[in-house]
Scaffold this motif. Structure first.
Motif, PDB file in Angstrom:
ATOM      1  N   ASP A   1       0.843  -1.185   0.000  1.00  0.00           N
ATOM      2  CA  ASP A   1       0.000   0.000   0.000  1.00  0.00           C
ATOM      3  C   ASP A   1       0.886   1.246   0.000  1.00  0.00           C
ATOM      4  OD1 ASP A   1       0.794   0.501   2.664  1.00  0.00           O
ATOM      5  OD2 ASP A   1      -0.942  -0.536   3.482  1.00  0.00           O
ATOM      6  N   GLU A   2       0.275   2.400   0.168  1.00  0.00           N
ATOM      7  CA  GLU A   2       0.996   3.668   0.064  1.00  0.00           C
ATOM      8  C   GLU A   2       2.189   3.734   1.020  1.00  0.00           C
ATOM      9  OE1 GLU A   2       1.460   7.313  -1.906  1.00  0.00           O
ATOM     10  OE2 GLU A   2      -0.108   5.795  -2.251  1.00  0.00           O
ATOM     11  N   ASP A   3       2.050   3.133   2.195  1.00  0.00           N
ATOM     12  CA  ASP A   3       3.126   3.180   3.182  1.00  0.00           C
ATOM     13  C   ASP A   3       4.376   2.431   2.736  1.00  0.00           C
ATOM     14  OD1 ASP A   3       1.577   4.685   4.887  1.00  0.00           O
ATOM     15  OD2 ASP A   3       0.861   2.959   6.044  1.00  0.00           O
ATOM     16  N   ASP A   4       4.230   1.545   1.761  1.00  0.00           N
ATOM     17  CA  ASP A   4       5.379   0.771   1.279  1.00  0.00           C
ATOM     18  C   ASP A   4       6.193   1.515   0.232  1.00  0.00           C
ATOM     19  OD1 ASP A   4       4.931  -1.793   2.734  1.00  0.00           O
ATOM     20  OD2 ASP A   4       3.057  -1.765   1.596  1.00  0.00           O
ATOM     21  N   LEU A   5       5.663   2.592  -0.306  1.00  0.00           N
ATOM     22  CA  LEU A   5       6.376   3.366  -1.324  1.00  0.00           C
ATOM     23  C   LEU A   5       7.466   4.218  -0.684  1.00  0.00           C
ATOM     24  CD1 LEU A   5       3.408   4.751  -3.456  1.00  0.00           C
ATOM     25  CD2 LEU A   5       4.843   2.771  -4.002  1.00  0.00           C
ATOM     26  N   TYR A   6       8.586   4.340  -1.363  1.00  0.00           N
ATOM     27  CA  TYR A   6       9.583   5.323  -0.943  1.00  0.00           C
ATOM     28  C   TYR A   6       9.016   6.725  -1.158  1.00  0.00           C
ATOM     29  CZ  TYR A   6      13.487   2.217   0.055  1.00  0.00           C
ATOM     30  OH  TYR A   6      14.314   1.283   0.635  1.00  0.00           O
TER      31      TYR A   6
ATOM     32  N   VAL B   1       8.793   8.552  -4.709  1.00  0.00           N
ATOM     33  CA  VAL B   1       8.238   7.849  -5.877  1.00  0.00           C
ATOM     34  C   VAL B   1       7.225   8.696  -6.637  1.00  0.00           C
ATOM     35  CG1 VAL B   1       6.823   5.887  -6.611  1.00  0.00           C
ATOM     36  CG2 VAL B   1       8.686   5.537  -4.993  1.00  0.00           C
ATOM     37  N   ARG B   2       6.207   9.157  -5.979  1.00  0.00           N
ATOM     38  CA  ARG B   2       5.165   9.897  -6.709  1.00  0.00           C
ATOM     39  C   ARG B   2       5.712  11.194  -7.312  1.00  0.00           C
ATOM     40  NH1 ARG B   2       0.170   7.978  -6.669  1.00  0.00           N
ATOM     41  NH2 ARG B   2      -0.377   6.396  -5.106  1.00  0.00           N
ATOM     42  N   LEU B   3       6.537  11.892  -6.572  1.00  0.00           N
ATOM     43  CA  LEU B   3       7.123  13.137  -7.082  1.00  0.00           C
ATOM     44  C   LEU B   3       7.968  12.870  -8.320  1.00  0.00           C
ATOM     45  CD1 LEU B   3       7.646  16.161  -6.724  1.00  0.00           C
ATOM     46  CD2 LEU B   3       9.571  15.568  -5.234  1.00  0.00           C
ATOM     47  N   ALA B   4       8.799  11.842  -8.261  1.00  0.00           N
ATOM     48  CA  ALA B   4       9.703  11.538  -9.373  1.00  0.00           C
ATOM     49  C   ALA B   4       8.934  11.069 -10.596  1.00  0.00           C
ATOM     50  CB  ALA B   4      10.711  10.481  -8.947  1.00  0.00           C
ATOM     51  N   LEU B   5       7.975  10.177 -10.411  1.00  0.00           N
ATOM     52  CA  LEU B   5       7.217   9.658 -11.549  1.00  0.00           C
ATOM     53  C   LEU B   5       6.367  10.753 -12.186  1.00  0.00           C
ATOM     54  CD1 LEU B   5       8.280   6.995 -10.422  1.00  0.00           C
ATOM     55  CD2 LEU B   5       5.999   6.010 -10.759  1.00  0.00           C
ATOM     56  N   SER B   6       5.801  11.607 -11.362  1.00  0.00           N
ATOM     57  CA  SER B   6       4.996  12.705 -11.901  1.00  0.00           C
ATOM     58  C   SER B   6       5.861  13.668 -12.714  1.00  0.00           C
ATOM     59  CB  SER B   6       4.312  13.464 -10.767  1.00  0.00           C
ATOM     60  OG  SER B   6       3.372  12.646 -10.103  1.00  0.00           O
ATOM     61  N   ALA B   7       7.056  13.962 -12.244  1.00  0.00           N
ATOM     62  CA  ALA B   7       7.958  14.855 -12.973  1.00  0.00           C
ATOM     63  C   ALA B   7       8.325  14.267 -14.327  1.00  0.00           C
ATOM     64  CB  ALA B   7       9.215  15.116 -12.144  1.00  0.00           C
TER      65      ALA B   7
ATOM     66  N   ARG C   1      -1.009  -1.482  -9.001  1.00  0.00           N
ATOM     67  CA  ARG C   1      -1.940  -0.816  -9.915  1.00  0.00           C
ATOM     68  C   ARG C   1      -3.081  -0.145  -9.148  1.00  0.00           C
ATOM     69  NH1 ARG C   1      -0.098  -5.007 -13.350  1.00  0.00           N
ATOM     70  NH2 ARG C   1      -1.550  -6.536 -12.486  1.00  0.00           N
ATOM     71  N   ARG C   2      -3.466  -0.700  -8.010  1.00  0.00           N
ATOM     72  CA  ARG C   2      -4.522  -0.081  -7.208  1.00  0.00           C
ATOM     73  C   ARG C   2      -4.072   1.244  -6.589  1.00  0.00           C
ATOM     74  NH1 ARG C   2      -5.839  -5.503  -5.676  1.00  0.00           N
ATOM     75  NH2 ARG C   2      -4.531  -5.341  -3.799  1.00  0.00           N
ATOM     76  N   LEU C   3      -2.752   1.472  -6.516  1.00  0.00           N
ATOM     77  CA  LEU C   3      -2.235   2.717  -5.941  1.00  0.00           C
ATOM     78  C   LEU C   3      -2.316   3.889  -6.917  1.00  0.00           C
ATOM     79  CD1 LEU C   3       0.900   1.419  -3.993  1.00  0.00           C
ATOM     80  CD2 LEU C   3      -1.375   1.977  -3.112  1.00  0.00           C
ATOM     81  N   ASP C   4      -2.693   3.614  -8.161  1.00  0.00           N
ATOM     82  CA  ASP C   4      -2.862   4.672  -9.163  1.00  0.00           C
ATOM     83  C   ASP C   4      -1.608   5.533  -9.283  1.00  0.00           C
ATOM     84  OD1 ASP C   4      -4.257   6.043 -11.139  1.00  0.00           O
ATOM     85  OD2 ASP C   4      -5.070   7.504  -9.726  1.00  0.00           O
ATOM     86  N   LEU C   5      -0.488   4.869  -9.448  1.00  0.00           N
ATOM     87  CA  LEU C   5       0.776   5.583  -9.618  1.00  0.00           C
ATOM     88  C   LEU C   5       0.832   6.244 -10.988  1.00  0.00           C
ATOM     89  CD1 LEU C   5       3.134   2.848  -8.137  1.00  0.00           C
ATOM     90  CD2 LEU C   5       2.678   5.090  -7.137  1.00  0.00           C
ATOM     91  N   PRO C   6       1.578   7.351 -11.119  1.00  0.00           N
ATOM     92  CA  PRO C   6       1.720   8.002 -12.422  1.00  0.00           C
ATOM     93  C   PRO C   6       2.660   7.212 -13.327  1.00  0.00           C
ATOM     94  CG  PRO C   6       2.955   9.198 -10.752  1.00  0.00           C
ATOM     95  CD  PRO C   6       2.207   8.134 -10.034  1.00  0.00           C
ATOM     96  N   ALA C   7       2.176   6.090 -13.816  1.00  0.00           N
ATOM     97  CA  ALA C   7       2.972   5.211 -14.680  1.00  0.00           C
ATOM     98  C   ALA C   7       2.122   4.765 -15.858  1.00  0.00           C
ATOM     99  CB  ALA C   7       3.469   3.998 -13.898  1.00  0.00           C
ATOM    100  N   ASP C   8       2.791   4.556 -16.991  1.00  0.00           N
ATOM    101  CA  ASP C   8       2.080   4.109 -18.185  1.00  0.00           C
ATOM    102  C   ASP C   8       1.790   2.620 -18.153  1.00  0.00           C
ATOM    103  OD1 ASP C   8       2.135   6.574 -20.100  1.00  0.00           O
ATOM    104  OD2 ASP C   8       4.155   6.470 -19.258  1.00  0.00           O
ATOM    105  N   LEU C   9       2.610   1.866 -17.440  1.00  0.00           N
ATOM    106  CA  LEU C   9       2.429   0.414 -17.375  1.00  0.00           C
ATOM    107  C   LEU C   9       3.096  -0.109 -16.114  1.00  0.00           C
ATOM    108  CD1 LEU C   9       1.608  -2.298 -18.833  1.00  0.00           C
ATOM    109  CD2 LEU C   9       3.957  -2.345 -19.702  1.00  0.00           C
ATOM    110  N   ILE C  10       2.443  -1.060 -15.449  1.00  0.00           N
ATOM    111  CA  ILE C  10       3.020  -1.779 -14.320  1.00  0.00           C
ATOM    112  C   ILE C  10       2.908  -3.260 -14.618  1.00  0.00           C
ATOM    113  CG2 ILE C  10       2.828  -2.303 -11.865  1.00  0.00           C
ATOM    114  CD1 ILE C  10       1.606   0.482 -11.473  1.00  0.00           C
ATOM    115  N   ALA C  11       4.041  -3.959 -14.568  1.00  0.00           N
ATOM    116  CA  ALA C  11       4.055  -5.392 -14.872  1.00  0.00           C
ATOM    117  C   ALA C  11       5.040  -6.081 -13.939  1.00  0.00           C
ATOM    118  CB  ALA C  11       4.453  -5.627 -16.328  1.00  0.00           C
ATOM    119  N   THR C  12       4.802  -7.358 -13.697  1.00  0.00           N
ATOM    120  CA  THR C  12       5.689  -8.135 -12.832  1.00  0.00           C
ATOM    121  C   THR C  12       6.162  -9.400 -13.541  1.00  0.00           C
ATOM    122  OG1 THR C  12       3.946  -9.507 -11.831  1.00  0.00           O
ATOM    123  CG2 THR C  12       4.371  -7.335 -10.829  1.00  0.00           C
TER     124      THR C  12
END
Length: 213
Positions: free
Chosen positions: A78-83, A86-92, A115-126
């Protein structure tokens, strides 16, 4: 020019604290014990799952993972697991018209959580979704398939030399090694990492300057 930046997940986008803490709790051992063993096997160049085998010789890690899932103690992000960066860098990067992809060695469940975190990314894959894991060359061929850019215009960012920097460079991608987490700090000044990585960074926020510089 960098058109696409691809991010590793564990210890690049997310902290692994919860992951290893949940394993320690499941195996009924002190969290510090498992954490220390993970560091020890990493320093020896072994897979970090070897720490679990040291604690429970003969353990079937896959079976235990499924047992945890069935008991309601499965993997969770969840959000607490993100550094924090992350959001600032991806948004920039998105604002600079850089394609942003997150792709690392994780389970399908982890991919769903991200993907549920709605990160500013074009694709998330594992790797679990692709059916191939780093450092296999096929993983980086898949990265290039989704990057929609030439290898020389695609930057892979990660903390682990053997899983991220070296195989990505071998596939022709540009690479950035981040000094973050146990792997990132342990090998930050390794001569092979210094020689191979195109950039060595301390924060994801440095990437916007790299991409547009």
């Amino acid at each position: 020019m960098i058109e696409t930046i691809v991010f590793d997940i564990g210890e690049t986008i997310t902290r692994d604290d919860r992951y290893w803490a949940s394993w320690a709790d499941w195996l009924h051992i002190p969290r510090h014990t498992l954490s220390a063993l993970v560091g020890a096997v990493v320093a020896q160049g072994k897979d970090n799952a070897e720490a679990l085998r040291l604690l429970r010789p003969g353990i079937d890690v896959g079976a235990e993972y499924r047992a945890r899932e069935a008991a309601g103690h499965g993997e969770h992000l969840d959000e607490d697991d993100l550094y924090d960066d992350v959001r600032l860098a991806l948004s920039a990067l998105r604002n600079a018209a850089v394609r942003v992809i997150i792709a690392g060695n994780q389970t399908p469940r982890a991919g769903e959580s991200l993907r549920r975190l709605d990160l500013p990314a074009d694709l998330i894959a594992t790797s679990g979704e692709w059916g191939v894991a780093k450092p296999q060359p096929e993983f980086f061929r898949r990265v290039l398939d989704v990057a929609q850019a030439a290898p020389s215009e695609t930057l892979y960012v990660g903390d682990h030399p053997a899983n991220d920097v070296f195989p990505a460079a071998a596939a022709g991608l540009r690479t950035a090694h981040i000094r973050r987490g146990p792997w990132g700090h342990l090998w930050a000044d390794d001569p092979d990492v210094v020689a191979t990585a195109d950039w060595r960074i301390d924060s994801l926020t440095q990437l916007a300057g790299i991409a547009t510089g």
